[in-house]
Design an enzyme around this catalytic site. Structure first.
Site, PDB file in Angstrom:
ATOM      1  N   TYR A   1       8.226 -12.167 -15.051  1.00 33.07           N
ATOM      2  CA  TYR A   1       7.629 -11.335 -14.347  1.00 33.07           C
ATOM      3  C   TYR A   1       6.504 -12.286 -14.756  1.00 33.07           C
ATOM      4  O   TYR A   1       4.955 -11.941 -14.126  1.00 33.07           O
ATOM      5  CB  TYR A   1       6.995  -9.796 -14.914  1.00 33.07           C
ATOM      6  CG  TYR A   1       6.488  -9.042 -14.782  1.00 33.07           C
ATOM      7  CD1 TYR A   1       5.911  -8.949 -13.055  1.00 33.07           C
ATOM      8  CD2 TYR A   1       5.429  -8.710 -15.890  1.00 33.07           C
ATOM      9  CE1 TYR A   1       5.017  -8.526 -12.835  1.00 33.07           C
ATOM     10  CE2 TYR A   1       4.161  -8.113 -15.379  1.00 33.07           C
ATOM     11  CZ  TYR A   1       3.584  -7.488 -14.040  1.00 33.07           C
ATOM     12  OH  TYR A   1       3.160  -7.054 -13.608  1.00 33.07           O
TER      13      TYR A   1
ATOM     14  N   ARG B   1       7.586   0.316   3.265  1.00 35.08           N
ATOM     15  CA  ARG B   1       8.273   1.316   3.211  1.00 35.08           C
ATOM     16  C   ARG B   1       7.854   2.338   3.918  1.00 35.08           C
ATOM     17  O   ARG B   1       6.579   2.443   4.011  1.00 35.08           O
ATOM     18  CB  ARG B   1       7.861   2.223   1.541  1.00 35.08           C
ATOM     19  CG  ARG B   1       9.165   1.598   0.758  1.00 35.08           C
ATOM     20  CD  ARG B   1       9.052   2.387  -0.318  1.00 35.08           C
ATOM     21  NE  ARG B   1       7.912   1.841  -1.357  1.00 35.08           N
ATOM     22  CZ  ARG B   1       7.966   1.828  -2.687  1.00 35.08           C
ATOM     23  NH1 ARG B   1       8.682   2.681  -3.077  1.00 35.08           N
ATOM     24  NH2 ARG B   1       6.668   2.073  -3.085  1.00 35.08           N
TER      25      ARG B   1
ATOM     26  N   GLY C   1      -3.564  -3.768 -17.866  1.00 37.42           N
ATOM     27  CA  GLY C   1      -2.285  -3.347 -18.518  1.00 37.42           C
ATOM     28  C   GLY C   1      -1.713  -2.250 -18.663  1.00 37.42           C
ATOM     29  O   GLY C   1      -1.295  -2.456 -17.054  1.00 37.42           O
TER      30      GLY C   1
ATOM     31  N   ALA D   1       0.683  -1.363  -0.306  1.00 41.27           N
ATOM     32  CA  ALA D   1       0.255  -0.062   0.118  1.00 41.27           C
ATOM     33  C   ALA D   1       0.749   1.478  -0.046  1.00 41.27           C
ATOM     34  O   ALA D   1       0.444   2.251   0.189  1.00 41.27           O
ATOM     35  CB  ALA D   1      -0.839  -0.096   1.394  1.00 41.27           C
TER      36      ALA D   1
ATOM     37  N   THR E   1       2.705   4.231 -13.426  1.00 40.01           N
ATOM     38  CA  THR E   1       2.659   4.461 -11.511  1.00 40.01           C
ATOM     39  C   THR E   1       4.234   4.364 -11.356  1.00 40.01           C
ATOM     40  O   THR E   1       5.131   4.748 -12.513  1.00 40.01           O
ATOM     41  CB  THR E   1       1.874   3.681 -11.378  1.00 40.01           C
ATOM     42  OG1 THR E   1       2.963   1.935 -11.550  1.00 40.01           O
ATOM     43  CG2 THR E   1       0.455   3.428 -10.920  1.00 40.01           C
TER      44      THR E   1
ATOM     45  N   SER F   1      -1.995  -9.518 -13.721  1.00 40.71           N
ATOM     46  CA  SER F   1      -1.529  -8.582 -15.548  1.00 40.71           C
ATOM     47  C   SER F   1      -2.164  -9.157 -16.669  1.00 40.71           C
ATOM     48  O   SER F   1      -2.320 -10.994 -17.030  1.00 40.71           O
ATOM     49  CB  SER F   1       0.073  -8.518 -14.599  1.00 40.71           C
ATOM     50  OG  SER F   1       0.240  -8.136 -16.024  1.00 40.71           O
TER      51      SER F   1
ATOM     52  N   VAL G   1       5.660  -9.346   2.807  1.00 40.19           N
ATOM     53  CA  VAL G   1       4.957 -10.860   2.492  1.00 40.19           C
ATOM     54  C   VAL G   1       5.000 -11.796   2.257  1.00 40.19           C
ATOM     55  O   VAL G   1       4.739 -13.089   1.924  1.00 40.19           O
ATOM     56  CB  VAL G   1       3.760 -10.529   1.034  1.00 40.19           C
ATOM     57  CG1 VAL G   1       2.277  -9.122   1.278  1.00 40.19           C
ATOM     58  CG2 VAL G   1       4.882  -9.591   0.039  1.00 40.19           C
TER      59      VAL G   1
ATOM     60  N   ASN H   1      -2.164  -7.424  -3.140  1.00 44.02           N
ATOM     61  CA  ASN H   1      -1.973  -6.665  -4.159  1.00 44.02           C
ATOM     62  C   ASN H   1      -0.184  -6.271  -4.047  1.00 44.02           C
ATOM     63  O   ASN H   1       0.347  -5.870  -5.548  1.00 44.02           O
ATOM     64  CB  ASN H   1      -2.610  -4.733  -3.915  1.00 44.02           C
ATOM     65  CG  ASN H   1      -1.090  -3.619  -4.964  1.00 44.02           C
ATOM     66  OD1 ASN H   1      -1.858  -3.862  -5.896  1.00 44.02           O
ATOM     67  ND2 ASN H   1      -0.438  -3.157  -3.630  1.00 44.02           N
TER      68      ASN H   1
END
Length: 257
Positions: free
Chosen positions: A157, A43, A188, A18, A192, A144, A65, A91
């Site tokens: 990935y 963080r 897609g 998050a 970010t 994804s 996680v 997430n």
């Protein structure tokens, strides 16, 4: 007969990853609608800033996680009012590098697998029994389009996101009869920090990904998650794939000689 949408004010939402991007946008979206949110990530400074913005409806906790015991400790230490989690948004995830398989740093592959695969598995395994015991809930996994469509350099990935997709579909079968819903969100191109992390801070490479393209935003993706989780309880969105209008499916990769 019309069935009511779910009231987000009844939600206690756990969000992993998050501290930026989707996770940050999701925390803000749910708190804005009256939900209680547990925001986690590595963080701590980002978590504290998010807490300062969103107030008492948000509980923040540092979390990796990749360690199941870390998630279990988090759940055991939740304060009153945040213990009855009924929406889990797994997430946390990342991409590292875009090189061909024969040239990549194996440590990058390991980090992606440990985070995107084991991190997801740990999150679900730790939270699912509690939701079932409380009579239901919703697991949202963040996949994804790379889980369906290969591209050069997408090797591990894309493989991890194919795992996420299949894991979510199998989980959907496992939880039949428990009132737990399962949804895999498959975005897609979204502008970010994703590409900045993928290219390890190289801003020129990261920005070139979106050059000439109006990509989606983290808020766009947060809205799709929010919609899926607030649908009437008898509705389950199995998979939801979303792309920017300027993105579509690639042609076959043909090497001509």
């Amino acid at each position: 007969m019309a069935y009511p949408a779910l009231d987000p004010k009844t939600f206690t939402v756990l969000i992993t990853g998050a501290t930026s991007g989707f996770g940050d946008a999701l925390a803000r979206r749910y708190v804005a609608e009256g939900a209680r949110v547990i925001a986690t990530g590595r963080r701590v400074d980002r978590l504290e800033a998010l807490k300062a913005d969103l107030g008492d409806a948000l509980h923040v906790a540092p979390l990796d996680v990749r360690e199941l015991s870390s998630i279990e400790d988090l759940l055991n230490g939740l304060p009153e009012g945040f213990r009855d989690i009924n929406v889990v948004i797994a997430n946390a995830g990342l991409a590292l590098g875009l090189g061909p398989a024969q040239e990549v740093d194996i440590a990058d592959w390991r980090t992606m697998i440990e985070t995107n695969v084991m991190g997801l598995a740990n999150t679900v395994r730790a939270t699912l029994p509690g939701m079932i015991a409380r009579g239901g809930g919703h697991v949202v996994t963040m996949g994804s389009v790379a889980g369906d469509y290969p591209y050069p350099g997408g090797n591990v990935y894309g493989g991890t996101k194919a795992f996420v997709k299949q894991f979510a579909l199998a989980l959907r079968s496992d939880v039949q009869g428990t009132n737990v819903r399962v949804t895999n969100i498959e975005p897609g191109m979204v502008e970010t920090e994703f590409s900045l992390i993928r290219f390890k801070g190289d801003e020129d490479k990261a920005s070139s990904v979106y050059e000439g393209v109006t990509g989606m935003t983290a808020d766009d993706v947060a809205e799709t998650v929010f919609w899926a989780t607030t649908l009437p309880r008898h509705v389950n969105v199995n998979r939801l794939q979303v792309m920017a209008v300027q993105q579509a499916f690639g042609p076959f990769d043909v090497k001509r000689v």
